[in-house]
Enzyme design. Structure first.
Site, PDB file in Angstrom:
ATOM      1  N   MET A 200       0.834  -1.198   0.000  1.00 38.55           N
ATOM      2  CA  MET A 200       0.000   0.000   0.000  1.00 38.55           C
ATOM      3  C   MET A 200       0.873   1.254   0.000  1.00 38.55           C
ATOM      4  O   MET A 200       0.428   2.332   0.388  1.00 38.55           O
ATOM      5  CB  MET A 200      -0.948   0.007   1.207  1.00 38.55           C
ATOM      6  CG  MET A 200      -2.008  -1.075   1.148  1.00 38.55           C
ATOM      7  SD  MET A 200      -3.536  -0.681   2.045  1.00 38.55           S
ATOM      8  CE  MET A 200      -2.919  -0.392   3.687  1.00 38.55           C
TER       9      MET A 200
ATOM     10  N   GLU B 172      12.250  -0.462   4.490  1.00 38.91           N
ATOM     11  CA  GLU B 172      13.222  -1.499   4.170  1.00 38.91           C
ATOM     12  C   GLU B 172      12.591  -2.888   4.174  1.00 38.91           C
ATOM     13  O   GLU B 172      13.026  -3.790   3.441  1.00 38.91           O
ATOM     14  CB  GLU B 172      14.392  -1.444   5.156  1.00 38.91           C
ATOM     15  CG  GLU B 172      15.591  -2.294   4.768  1.00 38.91           C
ATOM     16  CD  GLU B 172      16.235  -1.866   3.456  1.00 38.91           C
ATOM     17  OE1 GLU B 172      16.803  -2.740   2.776  1.00 38.91           O
ATOM     18  OE2 GLU B 172      16.174  -0.667   3.123  1.00 38.91           O
TER      19      GLU B 172
ATOM     20  N   HIS C 270       9.597  -3.660   3.073  1.00 38.93           N
ATOM     21  CA  HIS C 270       9.024  -3.846   1.733  1.00 38.93           C
ATOM     22  C   HIS C 270      10.120  -4.173   0.719  1.00 38.93           C
ATOM     23  O   HIS C 270       9.937  -5.019  -0.161  1.00 38.93           O
ATOM     24  CB  HIS C 270       8.288  -2.575   1.283  1.00 38.93           C
ATOM     25  CG  HIS C 270       7.065  -2.250   2.081  1.00 38.93           C
ATOM     26  ND1 HIS C 270       6.994  -1.155   2.905  1.00 38.93           N
ATOM     27  CD2 HIS C 270       5.858  -2.876   2.171  1.00 38.93           C
ATOM     28  CE1 HIS C 270       5.800  -1.110   3.472  1.00 38.93           C
ATOM     29  NE2 HIS C 270       5.092  -2.140   3.047  1.00 38.93           N
TER      30      HIS C 270
END
Length: 621
Positions: free
Chosen positions: A335, A340, A342
């Site tokens: 989203m 970091e 992600h």
């Protein structure tokens, strides 16, 4: 006793191209392959061909059953996988644990060594197709073997059994060893494909046939005589020809990256020609000036030093790009407001598939209020820049649709998370998981991935996504990535930026409770003892409003301690009955904790295994 004189029970964690082939070769010389892990469709087909009848099991079960565990997961996943297996008691003293990475040495196997296992780093210096053809190519193939001196003969014996040629390699040189091999093999393929592409675009038929004798002679000469085999315009000091090459490549359609490759390697070739005394230092300086003077556009460069991923905003565009992606495709659903953690998901996706799609969509159907939806950060430009900073691990495509693109009309058909979605997070955020599973289903349908990558921090969401894929027979492998943490141990979250320094310090009680739960489990505590200790750690912490702190079943997310779960989340009667007397049995579990700090809802989690009485001694403090 060496492998050559005993029959080992072999397990493979990550039965990809390398793992399946090596296991098949070991079985051919008399070892027993007891189990493998891996769930992608390609893996299943490979196992049917190379290891028929071998059961596919959870990595922890594989490690526990094996005398010899082959860890053949992607490079970036080796350390967390070995650490997790060790934490769960997957290794026993005297068992053998090896990985097949060229990049890593023994350091990533340290948790296995601490458990008493014999650790080896064995890298076959060859490419793998994942078929029976590789079994023949193993014969006399060089294998880099790294091990402590007392157990080095075990690694050498294994390689000999595989038919290979063991080459002892010190632990300290493995990174540069692997870089050299990748540079010679991977980049050679890139160069040859680029050359073929230029020739084909110029109208030359059968470019491969034209290049074959030249390339064979160049490669053979370089391997026999090194720099003495150098030929071409730079070695002759023919700099006008080099300038003409750059002009031709910069004007050739779709060959900008070829010009960049040519220019970079021409610099290195100039230095080699000087070392081999083919050209003078003065000629070399002139060559470097000509190469540096080539315009950036001709070299395929972009402002800022790199290219970012392509961003599309419509379903039609992402489907069109998806059709052009050959090989396996992975998707990472986010989203936005990327951190970091992600980026770790994207790195894992890049190691698991040939192409990566990242979706950035603030999904309105999983928010409980319009105010929360409106407050969620939208940082698309920063997110794309963060993805571009990954370099070679950067995704191929970013899909960033609008709400109207994803939900053009009010939804009639949605996905229900069922009773499992009403527990824990579902109880605190009614309807949340219905919204999550609906958008996950839509994005799986739009991107059609072979692999979907999710983080383990949202443990209940991950379990529900796995159930979604299994129950609806979706052809997607769900790959999970361990919780990413900051240096102080706090689980990374987009919400952390809303905490003050004081609130952040208070929030560390969640990660402390996770660590305490895992320590108690390793010490042999019962489920009730583990949960009580972990809950006390966070309940008494200042500034914490606890929602729940529970041990749950990793598949159903039912509490494992019947009298300890939140009164708002009753367990079904049959689950309660099934759990009676469970305090004395071994079982996998997940500890989940949710709390509010300074108005910010935070989650943390940790997997563990309850084995009451497994260890002796007092409980950890």
């Amino acid at each position: 006793m060496t492998p050559a004189s005993s029959r080992l029970r072999v397990g493979v964690v990550g039965a990809g191209r390398v793992g399946a082939v090596l296991a098949s070769a070991l079985r051919a010389v008399g070892h027993e392959v007891v189990a493998v892990s891996g769930g992608s469709p390609a893996t299943r087909e490979r196992l049917d061909a190379l290891l028929p009848s071998v059961p596919v099991r959870d990595p922890l079960e594989v490690a526990r059953e094996a005398d010899l565990t082959l860890v053949c997961v992607p490079d970036d996943a080796i350390a967390p996988m070995v650490r997790w297996l060790a934490d769960q008691g997957g290794f026993r003293p005297g068992s053998i644990v090896l990985h097949t990475s060229g990049r890593h040495g023994l350091e990533v196997l340290a948790p296995a060594a601490a458990a008493g296992a014999i650790t080896l780093a064995i890298h076959p210096a060859m490419t793998f197709t994942g078929t029976s053809i590789d079994l023949q190519r193993l014969v006399e193939a060089p294998f880099a073997v790294t091990a402590a001196a007392p157990v080095l003969p075990i690694g050498q014996a294994l390689v000999v059994e595989l038919g290979g040629d063991p080459i002892v390699l010190p632990d300290s040189v493995r990174p540069v060893y692997h870089a050299a091999l990748a540079h010679a093999s991977n980049h050679l393929v890139t160069l040859l494909v680029q050359a073929e592409d230029v020739l084909q675009r110029a109208g030359v038929e059968d470019a491969g046939r034209l290049l074959t004798p030249l390339v064979h002679a160049a490669a053979g000469g370089a391997l026999r005589t090194g720099g003495a085999a150098l030929t071409g315009p730079i070695s002759r000091g023919d700099l006008e020809t080099v300038s003409q090459h750059l002009r031709a490549l910069s004007h050739a359609e779709d060959s900008l990256r070829v010009a960049a490759s040519y220019r970079t390697l021409a610099h290195a070739t100039t230095d080699l020609a000087v070392r081999e005394r083919r050209i003078s230092a003065q000629t070399a300086a002139q060559a470097h000036r000509i190469l540096r003077a080539a315009p950036a556009a001709a070299a395929g460069e972009t402002p800022g030093g790199g290219e970012g991923p392509e961003v599309v905003t419509t379903i039609a565009d992402v489907r069109g790009r998806r059709r052009s992606m050959a090989g396996e495709v992975a998707v990472v659903m986010t989203m936005g407001a990327l951190h970091e953690g992600h980026l770790d998901l994207v790195r894992a996706a890049r190691t698991a598939a040939d192409h990566v799609i990242v979706t950035i969509f603030v999904n309105p159907t999983q928010f409980g209020s319009e105010a929360d939806l409106a407050a969620y950060p939208r940082t698309l430009a920063a997110d794309v820049a963060a993805l571009a900073s990954l370099g070679e691990a950067s995704p191929d495509l970013v899909f960033a649709p609008s709400g109207e693109q994803m939900y053009p009309t009010p939804g009639v058909v949605t996905v229900s998370a069922g009773e499992m979605g009403e527990r824990l997070e579902g109880a605190s955020r009614p309807g949340h998981f219905d919204g999550v599973l609906t958008v996950v289903t839509k994005l799986l349908g739009i991107t059609q991935p072979d692999v979907a990558v999710f983080g383990e921090k949202d443990a209940q969401q991950l379990a529900l996504v796995r159930r979604l894929v299994a129950d609806l027979d979706l052809p997607t492998w769900i790959l999970s990535v361990p919780v990413a943490r900051d240096r102080d141990g706090l689980a990374l979250s987009s919400r952390n930026v809303r905490l003050s320094d004081r609130g952040r310090a208070q929030a560390l009680a969640l990660s402390r409770s996770v660590a305490l739960a895992q320590r108690y489990a390793r010490a042999g505590a019962s489920a009730a003892e583990v949960q009580a200790a972990a809950r006390d750690e966070v309940t008494g912490a200042p500034g914490i409003t606890l929602d729940y702190a529970l041990l749950v079943d990793p598949t159903t997310f039912l509490p494992l301690v019947p009298d300890g779960h939140d009164a708002r989340i009753p367990a079904p009667a049959e689950a309660h009955d099934a759990q009676q007397g469970s305090e004395s049995i071994s079982q996998d579990a997940v500890y989940v904790v949710a709390a509010v700090v300074e108005g910010v809802r935070l989650l943390d989690t940790g997997a563990l295994r309850i084995e009451p009485g497994r260890a002796l001694g007092s409980m950890p403090g």
